[in-house]
Scaffold this active site. Structure first.
Site, short mmCIF file in Angstrom:
data_model
loop_
_atom_site.label_atom_id
_atom_site.label_comp_id
_atom_site.label_asym_id
_atom_site.label_seq_id
_atom_site.Cartn_x
_atom_site.Cartn_y
_atom_site.Cartn_z
N LEU A 56 -27.27 -47.59 12.62
CA LEU A 56 -26.57 -48.46 13.58
C LEU A 56 -27.27 -49.79 13.75
CD1 LEU A 56 -24.07 -48.38 15.39
CD2 LEU A 56 -25.55 -47.66 17.27
N SER B 210 -30.44 -41.56 10.87
CA SER B 210 -30.23 -40.63 11.97
C SER B 210 -29.03 -41.00 12.84
CB SER B 210 -31.49 -40.58 12.85
OG SER B 210 -32.59 -40.09 12.12
N SER B 211 -28.61 -42.27 12.81
CA SER B 211 -27.49 -42.68 13.65
C SER B 211 -26.26 -41.82 13.40
CB SER B 211 -27.13 -44.15 13.39
OG SER B 211 -28.19 -45.01 13.72
N TRP C 108 -26.04 -38.79 12.86
CA TRP C 108 -26.15 -37.46 13.44
C TRP C 108 -26.23 -37.49 14.97
CZ3 TRP C 108 -25.63 -33.63 9.93
CH2 TRP C 108 -25.86 -33.97 8.60
N ALA C 109 -26.21 -38.68 15.57
CA ALA C 109 -26.39 -38.79 17.02
C ALA C 109 -25.19 -38.20 17.75
CB ALA C 109 -26.58 -40.25 17.41
N GLY D 182 -25.37 -37.44 21.21
CA GLY D 182 -25.42 -37.74 22.64
C GLY D 182 -24.46 -38.82 23.07
N GLU E 86 -27.07 -37.36 31.45
CA GLU E 86 -28.08 -36.65 30.66
C GLU E 86 -29.42 -36.71 31.39
OE1 GLU E 86 -28.06 -38.16 26.67
OE2 GLU E 86 -26.02 -37.48 26.28
N HIS F 209 -37.08 -32.93 20.36
CA HIS F 209 -35.90 -32.53 21.12
C HIS F 209 -36.03 -31.07 21.49
CE1 HIS F 209 -31.77 -32.04 22.40
NE2 HIS F 209 -31.60 -33.35 22.30
N ARG G 52 -37.43 -35.14 28.67
CA ARG G 52 -37.41 -34.32 27.46
C ARG G 52 -38.75 -33.68 27.14
NH1 ARG G 52 -33.67 -37.52 23.02
NH2 ARG G 52 -31.68 -36.78 23.82
N HIS H 275 -37.84 -35.38 16.72
CA HIS H 275 -36.54 -36.01 16.95
C HIS H 275 -36.56 -37.53 16.91
CE1 HIS H 275 -32.47 -36.40 18.39
NE2 HIS H 275 -32.85 -37.00 19.51
N ARG I 105 -38.86 -41.48 25.41
CA ARG I 105 -37.57 -42.18 25.44
C ARG I 105 -36.58 -41.52 26.40
NH1 ARG I 105 -32.66 -41.37 22.65
NH2 ARG I 105 -33.61 -39.60 21.56
N LEU J 113 -29.31 -45.39 20.64
CA LEU J 113 -28.17 -46.12 20.08
C LEU J 113 -27.98 -47.44 20.80
CD1 LEU J 113 -25.49 -43.31 19.50
CD2 LEU J 113 -27.08 -44.32 17.85
#
Length: 545
Positions: free
Chosen positions: A16, A47-48, A50-51, A53, A119, A235, A283, A341, A376, A382
């Site tokens: 992204l 990885s974007s 697969w995001a 969230g 979240e 994660h 997290r 993660h 984070r 993102l």
């Protein structure tokens, strides 16, 4: 033989952040030729995709950027740059509004307003999703379609960027191997690193195989200042489905935001005893609570039955990955375990994405902007890609830089046998998982550093002669993984405290002073980088050009 090509600007990576930067560079009034290089077979990568969230943005009633920034600072365990967090929250809300207005595929209510979820560690519901839990894939797909119609952008897929070429402290280009074209020196004085994270350096990860820390390693060899490489977020709820694959499917945090709970083997919910926010704690807290039980041989399960019963069409990605592993999450709790993660550390940048090396910018997970600190905040990744991808592009397009000094075409690297590279990469993943994982100590980190040093020496001493794209990529990834492992383990050994995602069982409490740490490759090797493609002196201070 190395061919030479010219480019106006180069973007390395196609997640992204990279796609956002490339599209913004192509949208300026008089765009320069932009070259996007990615080692993946298709344009979309990283990885974007697969995001699951979503994107955090202060859009709801009673919410505002100041509230979002405050939550970001609170989650970062004392290391978030408050000004950077404020910028992220303010510009992030504007960026998401622009995307909504342009028809981006976010989930909406009947009146067209975005649906907002909550979240962990967010004080309000402010997460926008696309396709329920397919946010990354849909946003990346939308940008890929837009970029396809940009005439000033060329794309090179299956192109492995081996190194930055630097002279007199300035970027002069990128040496890359193309499956179709072989070795090419792309001569260019403006390079954007958007290569993603380092999750594939661990045996268990939610990241795709391409997340091998290529950009971080290249920047380190080029003498760039790095920040806090020890901070790696695990994660807490990756699907523990067994098998031999390193990648563990992610079970999005939005599930816990919607009411899913963590239970032990006896079906007892345990997070209320760990933290007042229970499953919505930061997290690192949730991940370590899960890890302690898994490490003791106890099963941990995520019970999402009530959530899925209330949303018969919700979370299609989660349902699909569970079904593929043989579970029906609507009928039974599913086993979970922590997995590497997200990397909060990275190439140190200012708020325009400039690194300490002239002509080199970084955005997305490879960069350390100060917005994530030691832990984070969920769904800020993102958002960071959107905000800083655009900021980097604006600076690259508008900044007048002198032409890079002339530099000789670099020599062809000696590439060893593909099997050796693969073996060393696999060994590194086990080494970091065991010695620099979710819980660390001096003994484990020391053993990891010893093993990495032996393997780096073995790779450097191996005879060359291999050719072809797969051999070059496996060699380059092994080389990068070993360097990334050394950076993470050395920084983790030096940080004698526990803070956020970095937990030392031999130093279990935070230090009195919260402090970001900046370093270069010379700081962890004792000598400047020996790589002939990065022959400028090391930079000790974080001097952003």
């Amino acid at each position: 033989m190395i061919a030479v090509r010219e480019a106006g600007a180069i973007v390395l990576g196609s997640g992204l952040a990279g796609l956002t930067a490339a599209l913004a560079l192509a949208s300026v009034p008089t765009p320069a030729p932009v070259l996007v290089l990615t080692k993946t077979a298709g344009l979309a990568g990283g990885s974007s995709l697969w995001a699951q969230g979503g994107v955090a943005a202060a859009l709801g009633p009673g919410d505002g950027p100041a509230d979002h920034a405050a939550d970001t600072v609170a989650a970062g365990a004392g290391l978030v740059d408050a000004a950077a967090a404020g910028l992220l929250a303010e510009e992030g809300a504007a960026r998401v509004r622009d995307l909504l207005a342009s028809g981006a595929p976010f989930d909406r209510a009947a009146d067209g307003a975005p649906l907002l979820g909550r979240e962990a560690a967010h004080g309000r519901a402010r997460i926008v999703h696309a396709g329920g839990d397919a946010t990354g894939r849909l946003l990346v797909g939308d940008l890929v379609r837009r970029l396809a119609s940009a005439p000033s952008v060329r794309v090179g897929t299956e192109a492995f960027a081996a190194d930055l070429v630097v002279r007199d402290g300035r970027v002069c280009g990128v040496l890359a191997f193309h499956r179709r074209g072989g070795w090419i020196f792309h001569r260019c004085g403006r390079v954007v690193l958007a290569t993603g994270g380092i999750g594939a350096a661990w045996l268990r990860t939610t990241n795709p195989p391409e997340a091998t820390g290529d950009g971080l390693a290249m920047a380190a060899r080029a003498g760039a200042v790095l920040a806090d490489p020890e901070f790696v977020q695990f994660h807490p709820t990756a699907l523990a489905a067994g098998g031999t694959s390193a990648r563990m499917p992610l079970l999005t945090e939005a599930l816990r935001g919607a009411g899913a709970v963590l239970v032990d083997g006896a079906g007892r919910r345990f997070m209320p005893d760990e933290h007042p926010d229970a499953e919505l704690a930061p997290r690192d807290v949730v991940a370590r609570a899960v890890w302690r039980r898994v490490a003791a041989g106890e099963p941990v399960l995520l019970d999402m039955r009530a959530v899925l019963a209330g949303r018969p069409d919700g979370f299609p990605t989660v349902r699909a990955v569970c079904a593929e592993a043989g579970f029906d999450p609507a009928r039974e709790p599913v086993p979970v375990a922590p997995a590497a993660h997200y990397h909060m550390g990275g190439v140190a940048t200012d708020d325009l994405g400039r690194s300490s090396v002239a002509g080199l910018w970084a955005c997305g997970e490879v960069a350390s902007t100060g917005v994530h600190g030691a832990n984070r905040l969920a769904s800020n990744s993102l958002l960071e890609a959107l905000v800083f991808g655009a900021r980097v592009a604006a600076d690259v397009a508008g900044r007048a830089l002198p032409a890079p000094p002339p530099v000789a075409v670099p020599a062809v690297p000696a590439v060893p046998d593909e099997a050796l590279s693969a073996d060393l990469a696999a060994g590194l993943r086990t080494t970091l998982y065991e010695g620099a994982g979710l819980v660390r100590d001096a003994d484990g980190l020391g053993c990891a550093l010893d093993r990495i040093a032996r393997d780096e020496a073995a790779l450097a001493a191996a005879p060359g002669g291999a050719s072809g794209y797969e051999a070059v990529r496996r060699w380059g990834e092994a080389r990068n993984l070993l360097l990334v492992g050394r950076l993470v383990a050395r920084a983790a050994l030096d940080r004698q405290e526990s803070r956020g995602a970095h937990f030392r069982r031999d130093f279990p409490t935070p230090a009195a002073e919260a402090r970001r740490r900046f370093l270069t490759l010379g700081d962890v090797s004792g000598v400047p980088a020996p790589d002939p493609l990065a022959a400028q002196p090391m930079v000790k201070a974080c001097s952003i050009h």
